[in-house]
Design a protein around this motif. Structure first.
Motif, short mmCIF file in Angstrom:
data_model
loop_
_atom_site.label_atom_id
_atom_site.label_comp_id
_atom_site.label_asym_id
_atom_site.label_seq_id
_atom_site.Cartn_x
_atom_site.Cartn_y
_atom_site.Cartn_z
N GLU A 43 -5.78 0.60 2.88
CA GLU A 43 -5.11 -0.60 3.36
C GLU A 43 -4.41 -0.40 4.70
OE1 GLU A 43 -5.03 -3.74 2.17
OE2 GLU A 43 -6.50 -3.16 0.67
N GLY A 44 -4.54 0.79 5.27
CA GLY A 44 -3.93 1.02 6.58
C GLY A 44 -3.08 2.27 6.58
N GLY A 45 -2.55 2.61 7.77
CA GLY A 45 -1.70 3.79 7.92
C GLY A 45 -0.40 3.66 7.13
N PHE A 46 0.22 4.81 6.88
CA PHE A 46 1.45 4.84 6.09
C PHE A 46 2.55 3.99 6.72
CE2 PHE A 46 5.47 6.60 4.56
CZ PHE A 46 5.21 6.81 3.20
N LEU A 47 2.63 3.97 8.04
CA LEU A 47 3.70 3.26 8.74
C LEU A 47 3.32 1.83 9.11
CD1 LEU A 47 4.97 6.11 11.09
CD2 LEU A 47 5.87 5.40 8.86
N GLU A 48 2.12 1.40 8.75
CA GLU A 48 1.70 0.04 9.04
C GLU A 48 2.15 -0.90 7.92
OE1 GLU A 48 -2.50 -0.08 9.65
OE2 GLU A 48 -2.49 1.43 11.22
N GLY A 49 2.22 -2.19 8.25
CA GLY A 49 2.46 -3.21 7.24
C GLY A 49 3.82 -3.26 6.62
N TRP A 50 4.84 -2.83 7.38
CA TRP A 50 6.21 -2.87 6.85
C TRP A 50 6.97 -4.11 7.36
CZ3 TRP A 50 8.50 0.83 3.57
CH2 TRP A 50 7.67 1.89 3.23
N HIS A 77 0.81 -1.21 0.00
CA HIS A 77 0.00 0.00 0.00
C HIS A 77 0.84 1.27 0.00
CE1 HIS A 77 1.12 -0.01 4.17
NE2 HIS A 77 0.24 0.91 4.54
N VAL A 78 2.14 1.13 0.18
CA VAL A 78 3.08 2.22 -0.01
C VAL A 78 4.03 1.82 -1.12
CG1 VAL A 78 4.84 3.69 1.03
CG2 VAL A 78 2.89 2.91 2.41
N ALA A 79 4.14 2.66 -2.14
CA ALA A 79 4.93 2.30 -3.30
C ALA A 79 5.65 3.52 -3.85
CB ALA A 79 4.04 1.68 -4.39
N PHE A 80 6.66 3.25 -4.67
CA PHE A 80 7.46 4.31 -5.29
C PHE A 80 7.61 4.00 -6.77
CE2 PHE A 80 11.68 5.67 -6.79
CZ PHE A 80 11.58 7.05 -6.60
N ALA A 81 7.58 5.04 -7.61
CA ALA A 81 7.77 4.84 -9.05
C ALA A 81 8.72 5.91 -9.58
CB ALA A 81 6.44 4.91 -9.78
N LEU A 82 9.49 5.52 -10.58
CA LEU A 82 10.46 6.41 -11.20
C LEU A 82 10.41 6.22 -12.71
CD1 LEU A 82 12.86 8.43 -10.78
CD2 LEU A 82 14.37 6.42 -10.77
N GLY A 83 10.37 7.34 -13.44
CA GLY A 83 10.30 7.25 -14.90
C GLY A 83 11.19 8.28 -15.57
N PHE A 84 11.62 7.95 -16.78
CA PHE A 84 12.44 8.84 -17.59
C PHE A 84 11.68 9.12 -18.89
CE2 PHE A 84 15.65 9.65 -20.86
CZ PHE A 84 16.41 10.64 -20.26
N GLU A 85 11.36 10.39 -19.11
CA GLU A 85 10.52 10.76 -20.25
C GLU A 85 11.37 11.42 -21.34
OE1 GLU A 85 7.13 14.11 -20.85
OE2 GLU A 85 6.70 12.59 -19.31
N LYS A 86 11.19 10.97 -22.59
CA LYS A 86 11.99 11.46 -23.70
C LYS A 86 11.09 11.74 -24.89
CE LYS A 86 16.04 12.12 -25.81
NZ LYS A 86 16.97 13.20 -25.38
N PRO A 87 11.19 12.96 -25.49
CA PRO A 87 10.37 13.25 -26.68
C PRO A 87 10.87 12.46 -27.90
CG PRO A 87 11.87 15.07 -26.23
CD PRO A 87 12.00 14.11 -25.08
N LEU A 88 9.94 12.09 -28.77
CA LEU A 88 10.27 11.32 -29.98
C LEU A 88 9.92 12.09 -31.24
CD1 LEU A 88 8.98 7.76 -28.93
CD2 LEU A 88 11.30 8.68 -28.75
N PHE A 89 9.85 13.41 -31.16
CA PHE A 89 9.48 14.20 -32.33
C PHE A 89 10.47 15.37 -32.50
CE2 PHE A 89 7.31 15.86 -28.64
CZ PHE A 89 7.39 17.24 -28.76
N ASP A 90 10.61 15.84 -33.73
CA ASP A 90 11.49 16.95 -34.04
C ASP A 90 10.90 18.26 -33.52
OD1 ASP A 90 13.22 15.25 -35.38
OD2 ASP A 90 12.18 15.50 -37.30
N GLY A 91 11.77 19.16 -33.10
CA GLY A 91 11.31 20.46 -32.63
C GLY A 91 10.86 20.49 -31.20
N LEU A 148 3.29 6.67 -3.48
CA LEU A 148 1.86 6.37 -3.40
C LEU A 148 1.54 5.74 -2.06
CD1 LEU A 148 -0.29 4.59 -6.10
CD2 LEU A 148 -0.14 3.61 -3.82
N TRP A 149 0.40 6.15 -1.51
CA TRP A 149 -0.11 5.56 -0.26
C TRP A 149 -1.58 5.21 -0.47
CZ3 TRP A 149 -1.92 8.95 4.38
CH2 TRP A 149 -2.47 8.12 5.37
N ASP A 150 -1.87 3.92 -0.49
CA ASP A 150 -3.25 3.42 -0.56
C ASP A 150 -3.77 3.37 0.87
OD1 ASP A 150 -5.63 2.08 -0.80
OD2 ASP A 150 -4.84 0.41 -1.97
N PHE A 151 -4.40 4.47 1.33
CA PHE A 151 -4.74 4.59 2.74
C PHE A 151 -5.88 3.68 3.17
CE2 PHE A 151 -6.60 8.16 0.38
CZ PHE A 151 -7.96 8.00 0.64
#
Length: 359
Positions: A352-359, A321-335, A347-350
């Motif tokens: 499913e419980g408190g942020f510090l729960e379920g670790w 219920h607590v997650a992290f995401a990382l992305g790299f964005e690149k344009p594919l067009f001229d100009g 992300l915190w899916d609250f």
């Protein structure tokens, strides 16, 4: 060890194995309902609707046992998550240590039958099921209604302009069987330029969902109001769909029409993201993905602009219920004005419980 003692130990082991085997056979021959009544009902209630607080507290439990007749609870997570908790016990997946593991008493098939029975107690066809709760991307709108809080950060490196830093706080709250409201607050900062912001509010309705097809579709709309900016207000109706291919692979698509009435600007933004679950035995897993975003200005006649965003999503807590995401964005067009962007969120899916729960 003497011969008599050794024979005695062998007999004890043999008797224990026979008893265990007999017990296994007893459970294997039971219906899922009978297994529940025998092994689970003392905590979860005879009808699966849990037990009163004074009762579970007197039993020494730390949290109330799950209510399997709760429609929202039953629909939030996929069947595989229920199977994992029954097999491995609650503690391994970030839940109560008092929820035991049944892998030594029940076969995998019997565990699956039991999980299906428990799911059936709270099943309501009007609630989208957890099998369609696919991994979140950066631009593609999810069709599944959620209870989530996100902090989203972004950095864009421009060719001829000052770099842009953006941060967004997002809150989404599910209501009813298949609805969600959301609110977003964003700020934009460039060196030497005043900081501007934006407030967005929206509604979403998952109007179609099919568990067996693993398919979900939703429509929604957002309204954006600028803050400390010369930008104008806009509204954005959209459609979003998601499709699962087995338990691991998912594809999500969304198309959003962004209209600014004061300037008559009209932009069509379409995006899609493909994710692959590397494990279905735990929520603490890595999910690689690839996302494509396109934009088309419908007023100026310019061509379609396309960006690609390879990304990785990681469940941090045992519950996922607590997650992290990382992305790299690149344009594919001229100009393109931007060289690249780096995007991330926590992300915190609250629900499913408190942020510090379920670790």
């Amino acid at each position: 060890m003497g011969v008599i003692a050794m024979v005695y130990v062998i007999i004890l082991v043999f008797v224990y194995m026979q008893i265990s085997f007999a017990q296994d056979n007893i459970y294997e021959k039971m219906s899922p309902k009978e297994v529940f009544e025998t092994l689970c009902s003392s905590c979860h209630g005879k009808d699966g609707g849990s037990i009163p607080e004074n009762q579970w507290r007197s039993m020494g439990l730390d949290v109330p046992p799950a209510n399997f007749r709760d429609k929202l609870f039953s629909s939030k997570e996929p069947l595989r998550d229920w199977i994992n908790v029954i097999r491995d016990g609650g503690e391994k997946h970030g839940f109560s240590k008092h929820m035991p593991s049944f892998k030594d008493l029940l076969s995998e098939e019997k565990i699956r039958e039991l999980a299906l029975y428990l799911k059936s107690l709270g099943y309501d066809k009007n609630y989208p099921q957890g099998e369609m709760n696919f991994t979140r991307g950066f631009w593609t709108t999810k069709a599944f209604p959620e209870d989530e809080f996100l902090y989203i950060g972004g950095f864009t490196n421009y060719k001829d302009e000052k770099n842009l830093y953006k941060q967004t706080f997002y809150l989404g709250k599910r209501f009813g069987p298949a609805y969600q409201w959301e609110i977003k607050a964003s700020s934009f900062h460039q060196s030497g330029v005043k900081t501007t912001g934006e407030i967005e509010g929206g509604l979403k309705w998952a109007f179609y969902h099919n568990l067996f097809q693993r398919f979900i579709a939703a429509i929604g709309a957002e309204v954006s109001l600028p803050v400390n900016s010369d930008e104008k207000w806009s509204y954005s109706p959209y459609i979003a769909i998601g499709k699962g291919f087995g338990e691991r692979l998912s594809l999500q698509l969304s198309s959003k029409f962004i209209h600014t009435p004061d300037t008559k600007e009209q932009i069509l933004r379409t995006s899609g993201v493909l994710h692959y679950l590397t494990s279905v035995r735990t929520k603490r897993t890595i999910v690689p993905g690839i996302e494509i975003k396109t934009e088309k200005n419908l007023r100026d006649g310019s061509g379609i602009k396309t960006w690609i965003i390879p990304q990785i999503y990681a469940g941090l807590s045992k519950r996922g219920h607590v997650a992290f995401a990382l992305g790299f964005e690149k344009p594919l067009f001229d100009g393109a004005k931007d060289k690249y962007s780096i995007r991330a969120f926590i992300l915190w899916d609250f629900a499913e419980g408190g942020f510090l729960e379920g670790w």
